[in-house]
Design a protein around this motif. Structure first.
Motif, PDB file in Angstrom:
ATOM      1  N   PRO A   1      -8.699   7.388   2.058  1.00 31.01           N
ATOM      2  CA  PRO A   1      -7.830   8.307   1.334  1.00 31.01           C
ATOM      3  C   PRO A   1      -7.009   7.516   0.327  1.00 31.01           C
ATOM      4  O   PRO A   1      -6.867   6.302   0.442  1.00 31.01           O
ATOM      5  CB  PRO A   1      -6.948   8.893   2.429  1.00 31.01           C
ATOM      6  N   ALA A   2      -6.514   8.204  -0.646  1.00 28.93           N
ATOM      7  CA  ALA A   2      -5.789   7.536  -1.727  1.00 28.93           C
ATOM      8  C   ALA A   2      -4.579   6.787  -1.195  1.00 28.93           C
ATOM      9  O   ALA A   2      -3.576   7.381  -0.825  1.00 28.93           O
ATOM     10  CB  ALA A   2      -5.368   8.574  -2.757  1.00 28.93           C
TER      11      ALA A   2
ATOM     12  N   ARG B   1       1.560   5.552  -0.388  1.00 32.33           N
ATOM     13  CA  ARG B   1       1.079   6.942  -0.369  1.00 32.33           C
ATOM     14  C   ARG B   1       2.043   7.786  -1.181  1.00 32.33           C
ATOM     15  O   ARG B   1       3.255   7.783  -0.930  1.00 32.33           O
ATOM     16  CB  ARG B   1       1.032   7.449   1.077  1.00 32.33           C
ATOM     17  N   ILE B   2       1.501   8.511  -2.144  1.00 33.14           N
ATOM     18  CA  ILE B   2       2.340   9.376  -2.974  1.00 33.14           C
ATOM     19  C   ILE B   2       1.918  10.814  -2.756  1.00 33.14           C
ATOM     20  O   ILE B   2       0.730  11.140  -2.850  1.00 33.14           O
ATOM     21  CB  ILE B   2       2.208   9.001  -4.460  1.00 33.14           C
ATOM     22  N   PHE B   3       2.873  11.667  -2.446  1.00 29.13           N
ATOM     23  CA  PHE B   3       2.581  13.080  -2.242  1.00 29.13           C
ATOM     24  C   PHE B   3       2.625  13.809  -3.574  1.00 29.13           C
ATOM     25  O   PHE B   3       3.273  13.351  -4.529  1.00 29.13           O
ATOM     26  CB  PHE B   3       3.581  13.697  -1.265  1.00 29.13           C
ATOM     27  N   SER B   4       1.977  14.960  -3.595  1.00 28.67           N
ATOM     28  CA  SER B   4       1.870  15.674  -4.870  1.00 28.67           C
ATOM     29  C   SER B   4       3.227  16.145  -5.364  1.00 28.67           C
ATOM     30  O   SER B   4       3.413  16.388  -6.550  1.00 28.67           O
ATOM     31  CB  SER B   4       0.908  16.855  -4.728  1.00 28.67           C
TER      32      SER B   4
ATOM     33  N   ARG C   1     -12.015   0.642   1.464  1.00 31.58           N
ATOM     34  CA  ARG C   1     -13.280   1.315   1.691  1.00 31.58           C
ATOM     35  C   ARG C   1     -13.344   2.511   0.751  1.00 31.58           C
ATOM     36  O   ARG C   1     -12.329   3.151   0.490  1.00 31.58           O
ATOM     37  CB  ARG C   1     -13.372   1.762   3.147  1.00 31.58           C
TER      38      ARG C   1
ATOM     39  N   LEU D   1       3.327   2.245   2.862  1.00 30.74           N
ATOM     40  CA  LEU D   1       2.659   2.217   4.148  1.00 30.74           C
ATOM     41  C   LEU D   1       2.676   0.825   4.747  1.00 30.74           C
ATOM     42  O   LEU D   1       2.862   0.652   5.935  1.00 30.74           O
ATOM     43  CB  LEU D   1       1.213   2.689   3.965  1.00 30.74           C
ATOM     44  N   SER D   2       2.505  -0.153   3.904  1.00 30.46           N
ATOM     45  CA  SER D   2       2.340  -1.506   4.421  1.00 30.46           C
ATOM     46  C   SER D   2       2.748  -2.496   3.346  1.00 30.46           C
ATOM     47  O   SER D   2       2.321  -2.398   2.199  1.00 30.46           O
ATOM     48  CB  SER D   2       0.882  -1.666   4.850  1.00 30.46           C
TER      49      SER D   2
ATOM     50  N   ARG E   1       0.866  -1.171   0.000  1.00 32.08           N
ATOM     51  CA  ARG E   1       0.000   0.000   0.000  1.00 32.08           C
ATOM     52  C   ARG E   1       0.905   1.224   0.000  1.00 32.08           C
ATOM     53  O   ARG E   1       1.866   1.285   0.765  1.00 32.08           O
ATOM     54  CB  ARG E   1      -0.889  -0.001   1.236  1.00 32.08           C
TER      55      ARG E   1
ATOM     56  N   ARG F   1       7.280   9.650  -1.786  1.00 34.09           N
ATOM     57  CA  ARG F   1       6.555   8.385  -1.795  1.00 34.09           C
ATOM     58  C   ARG F   1       6.843   7.638  -0.523  1.00 34.09           C
ATOM     59  O   ARG F   1       7.989   7.622  -0.060  1.00 34.09           O
ATOM     60  CB  ARG F   1       7.073   7.566  -2.988  1.00 34.09           C
ATOM     61  N   GLN F   2       5.830   7.050   0.061  1.00 34.57           N
ATOM     62  CA  GLN F   2       6.048   6.250   1.258  1.00 34.57           C
ATOM     63  C   GLN F   2       5.255   4.960   1.148  1.00 34.57           C
ATOM     64  O   GLN F   2       4.054   4.987   0.917  1.00 34.57           O
ATOM     65  CB  GLN F   2       5.617   7.025   2.511  1.00 34.57           C
TER      66      GLN F   2
END
Lengths: 230, 230
Positions: free
Chosen positions: A96-97, A69-72, A92, A79-80, A67, A76-77
């Motif tokens: 959040p993206a 998370r990419i910042f604008s 769900r 998460l899991s 999973r 990039r991180q």
DNA sequence: CGGAACTTTGAACCGTGTCAAGGAACGTGG
DNA sequence: CCACGTTCCTTGACACGGTTCAAAGTTCCG
């Protein structure tokens, strides 16, 4: 009973892993076999959505995913991290993206639905609990460990998780990530990952070549991060 | 129908929060009221265990708490922040040491058990999902944001979560943590937290005095961390 | 054989940590 | 209501881990 099934190594990670979380019934095992016939392959760097199987959760049969998370601004991180045998929970809609991305080529199958209270159901619950534990651990890692310690702790976690799916043998375990992906996992830069890996090799605590890792002194690594195996 | 109940502001955080996660039935609301009568107070810095109520999950009625990881050399990391209205899930026995600690004086009550599929049950599930989202966010924060950005992102999260329990008003919201606890939350040192807070005040984006915070320019903070409110 | 992706190296820079000391706020007991 | 201790906040000088930028080397694969 096709060839893929009989040679079926690809699926054994899932069965192995889930069997260790709860003693599966024959019905559960059959459900997993049926799901296997629907498995599908996804190329590296592709996004994994549940839409392939009408929104049901997925089982990661083979390959590594995460999973992300990419910042604008491009940061990039990861998460899991998702390893073979892990359950990819349905996203769900309000979430959040944080899409799940295939880090290597990946094989997924729809997770059979489990009767409430069934062994398979308990295995799913245990898998979810384990994932939460991994999230806590990742937080402690990023918040309080140095680069060397982060790598040590992460390598130990990966080794243990792969062992739970019987993917560790005498020669070590697969570690197919590039140093850049590793950097995005551990909140560092790829340059620093490179230097830290070298210092671990120099210290004789890591043997990482051609996509395979070995930890000749896991004990010592564990002591660095006061690690308690589960 | 005792005094505490009628003045019952302490409990409204729980009802407010859970009601927004799923439309509660009267039966659910009554269950919450019954639970309230069993509530108990726990002093700051004390550990919160479910043993008070024979292992059932707890509701955090008032005060702030956190799941904490402490390393053997004294380093400390707050893994997950618990605010009024949050559910404190029962710790699994096999879980690694990550006890829940009261950050302020705290009031807890046993969480009423919910019939599967009931609105309360769905509220619990939504609360668990929200917690997972918070964990992802904490990981991204620690992995890829600077000190200033971490504080900005964290303040926005706290404001939003407190708003979900109706604990934000025109003058701001409670922020009872010391700078040292803040440091252990955000993976920094208290000295650096201090300097960063001052620079936020200088920038006019934070007003933090006597345990109350206000974010005069939440918009700007959000843009720093490309924040999408949920 | 050529190109793309990945790894390695060096030098300079900077965000955050460390150490140490002083100041403000707060509760407590006399 | 003051004196005192404790906890928390603030500040400065300096050190260091990790980043940045740039370029060369390596591996892999078509």
């Amino acid at each position: 009973m096709n060839i893929a099934y009989r040679s079926g190594f690809a699926f054994s990670a899932v069965v192995t892993r889930l069997s260790r979380l709860a003693a599966l019934s024959d019905a559960d095992r059959n459900g997993l076999r049926d799901a296997e016939s629907l498995r599908c392959r996804i190329g590296a760097h592709r996004e994994i959505t549940e839409s392939q199987f009408d929104g049901r959760p997925l089982l990661l049969v083979a390959g590594w995913a995460a999973r992300v998370r990419i910042f604008s601004d491009g940061r990039r991180q990861l998460l899991s991290l998702l390893l073979p045998g892990d359950v990819i929970a349905a996203a769900r809609p309000d979430a959040p993206a944080a899409p799940v991305t295939a880090l290597t080529e990946v094989t997924v199958a729809p997770a059979p639905t489990a009767a409430p209270g069934s062994p398979l159901d308990r295995a799913y619950a245990a898998a979810a609990a384990a994932e939460q534990t991994h999230l806590y651990r990742q937080i402690a890692r990023l918040g309080r460990l140095s680069a060397y310690e982060r790598l040590a702790d992460w390598l130990l976690e990966v080794q243990e998780r792969l062992a739970a799916a019987d993917l560790v043998n005498g020669t070590g375990f697969p570690m197919p990530l590039t140093q850049e992906v590793l950097a995005d996992t551990l909140g560092l830069t790829s340059v620093h990952i490179n230097r830290t890996l070298q210092s671990m090799r120099r210290d004789g605590v890591l043997d990482l070549r051609s996509g395979t890792a070995r930890l000749p002194d896991a004990q010592h690594l564990a002591s660095l991060v006061d690690y308690r195996a589960s």
